[in-house]
Design a protein around this motif. Structure first.
Motif, mmCIF file in Angstrom:
data_model
loop_
_atom_site.group_PDB
_atom_site.id
_atom_site.type_symbol
_atom_site.label_atom_id
_atom_site.label_comp_id
_atom_site.label_asym_id
_atom_site.label_seq_id
_atom_site.Cartn_x
_atom_site.Cartn_y
_atom_site.Cartn_z
ATOM 1 N N GLN A 166 69.951 83.825 19.185
ATOM 2 C CA GLN A 166 69.977 85.031 19.998
ATOM 3 C C GLN A 166 69.026 86.249 19.183
ATOM 4 O O GLN A 166 68.243 87.058 19.846
ATOM 5 N N ALA A 167 68.971 86.276 17.667
ATOM 6 C CA ALA A 167 68.220 87.196 16.940
ATOM 7 C C ALA A 167 66.940 86.940 17.241
ATOM 8 O O ALA A 167 66.072 87.758 17.391
ATOM 9 N N CYS A 168 66.550 85.608 16.960
ATOM 10 C CA CYS A 168 65.130 85.268 16.966
ATOM 11 C C CYS A 168 64.275 85.494 18.353
ATOM 12 O O CYS A 168 63.330 85.720 18.269
ATOM 13 N N SER A 169 65.178 85.180 19.389
ATOM 14 C CA SER A 169 64.630 85.162 20.782
ATOM 15 C C SER A 169 64.793 86.745 21.400
ATOM 16 O O SER A 169 64.293 86.941 22.524
ATOM 17 N N LYS A 170 65.465 87.569 20.525
ATOM 18 C CA LYS A 170 65.859 88.922 20.999
ATOM 19 C C LYS A 170 66.912 88.700 22.513
ATOM 20 O O LYS A 170 66.599 89.240 23.568
ATOM 21 N N ASP A 171 67.819 87.976 22.177
ATOM 22 C CA ASP A 171 68.780 87.472 23.170
ATOM 23 C C ASP A 171 68.262 86.776 24.582
ATOM 24 O O ASP A 171 69.188 86.743 25.478
ATOM 25 N N GLN A 172 67.301 86.312 24.235
ATOM 26 C CA GLN A 172 66.933 85.343 25.684
ATOM 27 C C GLN A 172 67.377 83.977 25.290
ATOM 28 O O GLN A 172 67.345 83.175 26.399
ATOM 29 N N LEU A 173 67.410 83.539 24.212
ATOM 30 C CA LEU A 173 67.999 82.300 23.979
ATOM 31 C C LEU A 173 69.576 82.146 23.697
ATOM 32 O O LEU A 173 69.536 82.700 22.418
ATOM 33 N N ARG A 174 70.327 81.700 24.389
ATOM 34 C CA ARG A 174 71.908 82.039 23.963
ATOM 35 C C ARG A 174 72.599 80.496 24.140
ATOM 36 O O ARG A 174 72.503 79.899 25.179
ATOM 37 N N PHE A 175 73.190 80.087 22.938
ATOM 38 C CA PHE A 175 74.184 79.297 22.997
ATOM 39 C C PHE A 175 75.682 79.484 23.060
ATOM 40 O O PHE A 175 76.072 80.617 22.266
#
Length: 575
Positions: A166-175
């Motif tokens: 989430q941090a690296c994607s600015k909350d765009q990739l969420r597991f």
């Protein structure tokens, strides 16, 4: 004996439609599969394991091994190899012990190559459920951590797979953790039929473990990605971790299954990214990227390894596309400011600033550049790389999405990267300055010498030759007019180009350097020769008087304060 009606009908069909029958017969003897790679990330201190390029059967974890030169298979095909997309139809007669010999002449003649119309569903953006599986053998040997501990490490503690993505994607990739009646904190147990050491390969363990996951939707609700964690006894065939590239399954040896660095690396493969290398052969060598090796831990520290992705991987993820610049420097020069991942994620970037610049040109492999700063979500670069990568602009080369990337240069303020024969000229990238603030900013230029131009500096009078006479090889020469009469030879003499940057074509990287020759401040006074280094050593008031003399500041550009950047330190030359 009179043939039956059915036999007569079949005879007629074969007579008039032999191709249909032949094709149907052939199709029954073909294996259909898609080319993938099984990528690995070794445990620290253990040998690196070659990747396997295999052909994965449809809707199965089983695969056909590909033995030989895979490039030869595609040499006469109209299709190029794309992992997860290139499809093969293989005659079963060519398979021996589940292996296809690519060097067999019959292979190129008989194997049918095609491409899927679209890639597998894009999982690089969105929310995806992850099921972690503790693999326990028939003797009770399993992972060190309990279901609850493992789930906490993967999904819940202060630094884990979920918050790093989430941090690296600015909350765009969420597991998120999978759920279900049989699931505890995103984790289930499965029990193998044999002891771990009795299996011949990690693939055998993987396939059996996957077959044991409950199919009852109440027991395990719908999930997208699977993480298999095996006991340390799997070390005889499994180093740190492996994953399908691309795919949805990754598998780990014991404690590596709770290490966020390994988890994000392997799921990076699942999401279609290759490794990030450095040098000619070290495919894990980029210390700034999760897909490299800079964040390797020892598997026991699951709260260390905060880093994201390099310029090429981040570009293809597409999370920050509004801060991308695509530039053909042979057509238009780049002159801009780069902001690092952490500051972009914290929304400190402003209009007119960039996160990633892609340099491309006809017939050239793409280059990507990004400002690397070890802070926040990218704070854990390995200490041995701190001085050479932190607070630098890192340039990587990558030939397309899903390919490996390779570091070409890591530039400090003043450093220059030059690549010869770039679309008919020499590509130049220079870091003009790096200034701390909110955000931290790297000022960068790029151009192709002879086609476009850019400069880090604007000095008094712009980039110009001096009109002063100067000393060459202990003899007083006629200055830049003397150089212009034979620039090919005279510009190559020591420090001459620094006196005549316009004539010698060195404005891009000498427009802020002091001239390196002794010169006559007044051409009428031949005995009074000075140098910029001599002027620089004078007391401030004396230095100011010298700098105010006509033409002196045009030579002593750095000493006289017309430049904000110290002279360049390194030139990285790529031929």
């Amino acid at each position: 004996m009179r043939p039956s009606t059915n036999c007569l009908l079949l005879s007629i069909i074969v007579t008039f439609y032999p191709c249909v029958v032949a094709v149907a017969a052939e199709e029954r003897t073909f294996e259909n599969c898609t080319i993938h790679e099984i990528s690995s990330m070794p445990a620290r201190g253990e040998p690196r394991i070659p990747h396997q390029t295999v052909c994965k059967r449809e809707n199965s974890e089983s695969y056909i091994s590909l033995d030989g030169d895979i490039d030869a298979l595609f040499s006469s095909s109209s299709f190029s190899l794309e992992l997860g997309r290139t499809h093969l139809s293989i005659p079963t007669s060519l398979l021996y012990n589940n292996i296809l010999d690519l060097d067999d002449a019959r292979t190129s003649e008989s194997v049918v190559i095609s491409q899927r119309h679209s890639r597998q569903k894009n999982h690089r953006v969105g929310t995806w459920s992850v099921l972690a599986v503790r693999v326990i053998d028939s003797t009770g040997d399993g992972p060190t951590k309990s279901k609850r501990q493992l789930g906490t490490d993967i999904f819940d503690d202060s630094f884990n797979l979920v918050n790093s993505a989430q941090a690296c994607s600015k909350d765009q990739l969420r597991f998120k953790a999978a759920t279900g009646d049989a699931v505890v904190n995103g984790v289930i147990d499965v029990k193998l039929s044999k002891s771990m050491i009795s299996y011949q390969s990690d693939s055998d363990v993987r396939n059996e473990a996957l077959s044991l996951i409950p199919t009852d939707p109440d027991a395990v609700n719908d999930y997208t990605f699977t993480i298999l964690v095996m006991s340390d006894s799997s070390r005889k065939y499994l180093s740190g971790a492996k994953a399908w590239f691309p795919g949805k399954v990754s598998w780990y040896r014991d404690l590596y299954g709770s290490d966020p660095t390994y988890l994000l690396h392997e799921l990076g493969h699942n999401l279609g990214h290759g490794h990030s290398g450095n040098g000619k052969y070290d495919e894990y060598g980029d210390p700034t990227c999760t897909m490299g090796g800079g964040g390797f831990s020892n598997g026991s520290d699951d709260d260390n390894g905060k880093m994201c992705f390099n310029a090429a991987k981040t570009y293809y993820f597409g999370w920050f596309s509004k801060y991308h610049q695509d530039v053909d420097p042979s057509m238009v020069a780049y002159d801009g400011q780069l902001v690092g991942t952490n500051d972009v994620a914290n929304e400190e970037i402003t209009t007119g600033q960039d996160m990633i610049v892609k340099l491309h040109s006809n017939g050239e492999t793409d280059l990507f550049m990004m400002y690397q700063k070890t802070e926040g979500i990218t704070e854990d670069i390995a200490s041995i790389h701190e001085t050479t990568f932190n607070n630098h602009v890192v340039i990587v080369e990558q030939s397309g999405d899903s390919k490996e990337s390779w570091v070409k240069a890591s530039l400090a303020p003043g450093d220059i990267y030059r690549q010869q024969n770039w679309n008919g000229g020499t590509l130049v990238v220079q870091v003009c300055s790096i200034i701390s603030g909110t955000p931290d900013v790297a000022k960068v230029i790029s151009f192709v010498d002879g086609k476009t131009a850019a400069s880090c500096f604007v000095t008094e009078g712009g980039c110009a030759d001096t009109d002063k006479r100067f000393v060459v090889n202990s003899k007083l020469k006629g200055g830049c007019s003397w150089v212009r009469s034979n620039p090919g030879s005279r510009c190559n003499k020591r420090f001459v180009s620094s006196m005549c940057p316009a004539t010698c074509g060195t404005c891009a990287y000498e427009n802020c350097s002091d001239g390196g020759k002794r010169f006559l401040p007044n051409n009428a006074e031949k005995k009074k020769k000075v140098s910029c280094s001599w002027i620089k050593r004078r007391p401030d008031k004396v230095k100011a008087r010298w700098c105010n003399k006509i033409g002196v500041s045009q030579i002593c550009r750095n000493t006289c304060g017309h430049c904000s950047l110290a002279r360049h330190h390194n030139v990285f030359l790529e031929k």
